[in-house]
Write a protein that holds these residues in place. Sequence first.
Motif, mmCIF file in Angstrom:
data_model
loop_
_atom_site.group_PDB
_atom_site.id
_atom_site.type_symbol
_atom_site.label_atom_id
_atom_site.label_comp_id
_atom_site.label_asym_id
_atom_site.label_seq_id
_atom_site.Cartn_x
_atom_site.Cartn_y
_atom_site.Cartn_z
ATOM 1 N N GLU A 139 0.842 -1.204 0.000
ATOM 2 C CA GLU A 139 0.000 0.000 0.000
ATOM 3 C C GLU A 139 0.882 1.262 0.000
ATOM 4 O OE1 GLU A 139 -3.336 -0.369 0.053
ATOM 5 O OE2 GLU A 139 -3.828 1.768 0.261
ATOM 6 N N ASP A 140 1.993 1.170 0.716
ATOM 7 C CA ASP A 140 2.905 2.321 0.796
ATOM 8 C C ASP A 140 3.534 2.608 -0.563
ATOM 9 O OD1 ASP A 140 2.261 1.788 3.403
ATOM 10 O OD2 ASP A 140 4.269 2.101 4.190
ATOM 11 N N ASN A 141 3.857 1.539 -1.306
ATOM 12 C CA ASN A 141 4.424 1.735 -2.650
ATOM 13 C C ASN A 141 3.375 2.279 -3.605
ATOM 14 O OD1 ASN A 141 5.838 -0.882 -1.388
ATOM 15 N ND2 ASN A 141 7.314 0.296 -2.568
ATOM 16 N N TYR A 142 2.147 1.782 -3.429
ATOM 17 C CA TYR A 142 1.059 2.279 -4.275
ATOM 18 C C TYR A 142 0.874 3.792 -4.044
ATOM 19 C CZ TYR A 142 -3.470 3.530 -5.976
ATOM 20 O OH TYR A 142 -4.459 4.204 -6.630
ATOM 21 N N ASN A 143 0.824 4.177 -2.777
ATOM 22 C CA ASN A 143 0.643 5.602 -2.484
ATOM 23 C C ASN A 143 1.816 6.432 -3.000
ATOM 24 O OD1 ASN A 143 -1.831 5.220 -1.242
ATOM 25 N ND2 ASN A 143 -0.906 4.832 0.761
ATOM 26 N N ARG A 144 3.008 5.857 -2.865
ATOM 27 C CA ARG A 144 4.193 6.631 -3.243
ATOM 28 C C ARG A 144 4.310 6.814 -4.753
ATOM 29 N NH1 ARG A 144 9.725 4.650 -0.706
ATOM 30 N NH2 ARG A 144 9.582 3.123 -2.378
ATOM 31 N N ILE A 145 3.924 5.802 -5.528
ATOM 32 C CA ILE A 145 4.056 5.984 -6.984
ATOM 33 C C ILE A 145 3.083 7.075 -7.433
ATOM 34 C CG2 ILE A 145 2.430 4.218 -7.909
ATOM 35 C CD1 ILE A 145 4.734 3.612 -10.009
ATOM 36 N N ASN A 146 1.958 7.181 -6.758
ATOM 37 C CA ASN A 146 1.024 8.245 -7.150
ATOM 38 C C ASN A 146 1.495 9.622 -6.693
ATOM 39 O OD1 ASN A 146 -0.736 6.818 -8.756
ATOM 40 N ND2 ASN A 146 -1.909 6.065 -7.000
ATOM 41 N N LYS A 147 2.193 9.652 -5.563
ATOM 42 C CA LYS A 147 2.784 10.922 -5.127
ATOM 43 C C LYS A 147 3.870 11.358 -6.111
ATOM 44 C CE LYS A 147 4.070 12.117 -0.587
ATOM 45 N NZ LYS A 147 4.492 11.634 0.749
ATOM 46 N N SER A 148 4.678 10.390 -6.523
ATOM 47 C CA SER A 148 5.732 10.677 -7.502
ATOM 48 C C SER A 148 5.100 11.125 -8.810
ATOM 49 C CB SER A 148 6.582 9.427 -7.765
ATOM 50 O OG SER A 148 7.198 8.962 -6.588
ATOM 51 N N ALA A 149 4.062 10.398 -9.242
ATOM 52 C CA ALA A 149 3.403 10.714 -10.516
ATOM 53 C C ALA A 149 2.842 12.137 -10.479
ATOM 54 C CB ALA A 149 2.297 9.701 -10.810
ATOM 55 N N ALA A 150 2.194 12.493 -9.381
ATOM 56 C CA ALA A 150 1.597 13.828 -9.277
ATOM 57 C C ALA A 150 2.668 14.903 -9.444
ATOM 58 C CB ALA A 150 0.887 13.987 -7.937
ATOM 59 N N ARG A 151 3.843 14.675 -8.831
ATOM 60 C CA ARG A 151 4.927 15.681 -8.917
ATOM 61 C C ARG A 151 5.462 15.819 -10.342
ATOM 62 N NH1 ARG A 151 7.872 18.937 -9.774
ATOM 63 N NH2 ARG A 151 9.492 19.963 -8.555
ATOM 64 N N LEU A 152 5.352 14.722 -11.104
ATOM 65 C CA LEU A 152 5.837 14.730 -12.497
ATOM 66 C C LEU A 152 4.698 15.004 -13.479
ATOM 67 C CD1 LEU A 152 8.922 13.754 -13.476
ATOM 68 C CD2 LEU A 152 8.349 13.697 -11.061
ATOM 69 N N ALA A 153 3.584 15.526 -12.976
ATOM 70 C CA ALA A 153 2.423 15.892 -13.795
ATOM 71 C C ALA A 153 1.848 14.697 -14.560
ATOM 72 C CB ALA A 153 2.769 17.028 -14.760
ATOM 73 N N MET A 154 1.853 13.538 -13.878
ATOM 74 C CA MET A 154 1.324 12.309 -14.492
ATOM 75 C C MET A 154 0.034 11.910 -13.788
ATOM 76 S SD MET A 154 4.960 10.345 -14.484
ATOM 77 C CE MET A 154 5.130 9.340 -15.925
ATOM 78 N N PRO A 155 -0.826 11.146 -14.473
ATOM 79 C CA PRO A 155 -2.105 10.781 -13.858
ATOM 80 C C PRO A 155 -1.946 9.706 -12.774
ATOM 81 C CG PRO A 155 -1.863 9.721 -15.995
ATOM 82 C CD PRO A 155 -0.678 10.627 -15.840
ATOM 83 N N GLU A 156 -2.864 9.730 -11.830
ATOM 84 C CA GLU A 156 -2.869 8.741 -10.754
ATOM 85 C C GLU A 156 -3.234 7.372 -11.321
ATOM 86 O OE1 GLU A 156 -5.453 8.125 -6.685
ATOM 87 O OE2 GLU A 156 -4.814 10.141 -7.251
ATOM 88 N N PHE A 157 -2.594 6.325 -10.824
ATOM 89 C CA PHE A 157 -2.914 4.970 -11.287
ATOM 90 C C PHE A 157 -3.943 4.347 -10.336
ATOM 91 C CE2 PHE A 157 -2.049 0.424 -12.078
ATOM 92 C CZ PHE A 157 -2.304 0.430 -13.437
ATOM 93 N N PRO A 158 -4.979 3.672 -10.877
ATOM 94 C CA PRO A 158 -6.037 3.147 -10.002
ATOM 95 C C PRO A 158 -5.569 2.014 -9.084
ATOM 96 C CG PRO A 158 -6.705 3.103 -12.331
ATOM 97 C CD PRO A 158 -5.243 3.423 -12.296
#
Length: 355
Positions: free
Chosen positions: A93-112
């Motif tokens: 769950e922590d990796n899932y949350n972190r990839i979306n945090k990283s994605a947001a910073r790089l202007a990428m969409p959140e992954f479901p």
Amino acid sequence: MTKHTSHEIDIVKSETSKIDAVDFENLTFGRIFTDHMFICDFENNAWQTPKITPYQPMTMDPSARVFHYGQAVFEGMKAYKDADGKIWMFRPEDNYNRINKSAARLAMPEFPREYFFEGITKLLQMDSEWIKTGKGNSLYLRPFIIATDPAISASPSENYRFMIICSPAKAYYTSKIKVLVAEKFSRSANGGVGFAKAAGNYAAQFYPTSLAQKRGFQQIIWTDADTHEKLEEAGTMNVFFRINDTLITAPISDRILDGVTRRSIIQLAQDNGIEVDVRPITVTELKKAAKAGSLKEIFGAGTAAVISAISAFEHLEELYELPNIENSYADTLKDKMLNIQHNLAEDKHGWRYGV
Ligand code: PMP
């Protein structure tokens, strides 16, 4: 090839397996990949039906933005198999949350979330033979997202590809490492992307790290970009210092990756009566402690190595060697982590995730 659909995943199974050609006793980290991979494309403003296919090269337009602007984020996580053959992950769950945090910073969409967890589960079930039992054996999972738009304008892509590839691993960095404290280079800055697992963060480390390696150091302890005084990370790991019996690690900031191992080590140390001080620590303080004999241990913490003990550090051309101590925090905490990850110890905090 047999094609069938599992929930929402289109699956094409590999007709053969590469597993018999793999020497699981002699694995170089990240070189061998399992039989399958997970792919999900973001097109027309939506994540499309995910796929699992045989692991294979893919074609991409040379103008894809990932090649030019490095719009890419990734994760690193592991799956383990216990003696009964059950597969476990550690705090995914922590990796899932972190990839979306990283994605947001790089202007990428959140992954479901459901695609992430269903994808991992199905992939691990299909490639379960690749996960070997035994402490230290694991399957390293590399989820990543890349910008695929065929256009070389410097702006965020409209199309993306999320993938997961898997690579069997043995524990690495088994011996202690020597590190150089950064005096000139830095890996991140205030307001930057240091907290994100952005591909470019790693590319930027290669050159300074290669200079350090030529001088016999395996890694760099990164310091803050302004003063090079605050000790922040060790290579691609968070870093811990033991002064007397207190464990010290820098607080998370926008320069430091919020490591899952770091968070777990802090908790395990506290569970075991070790005092943990989450606060900035400087090179000056470290050198003073080393000279006074109160600096007992330094270690890096991260998914790949769990804990990597450091035997010496150099700063301003002076080498500081650490004592060899019995029952080190590094060994004790590493063992406790491995036991939880491999289902050999009680999981008080609910960190294990059964696949
Ligand atoms: N810092 C950096 C820069 C990293 O790349 C990693 C590896 N993900 C870590 C720390 C450790 O994080 P984790 O414990 O989540 O693997």
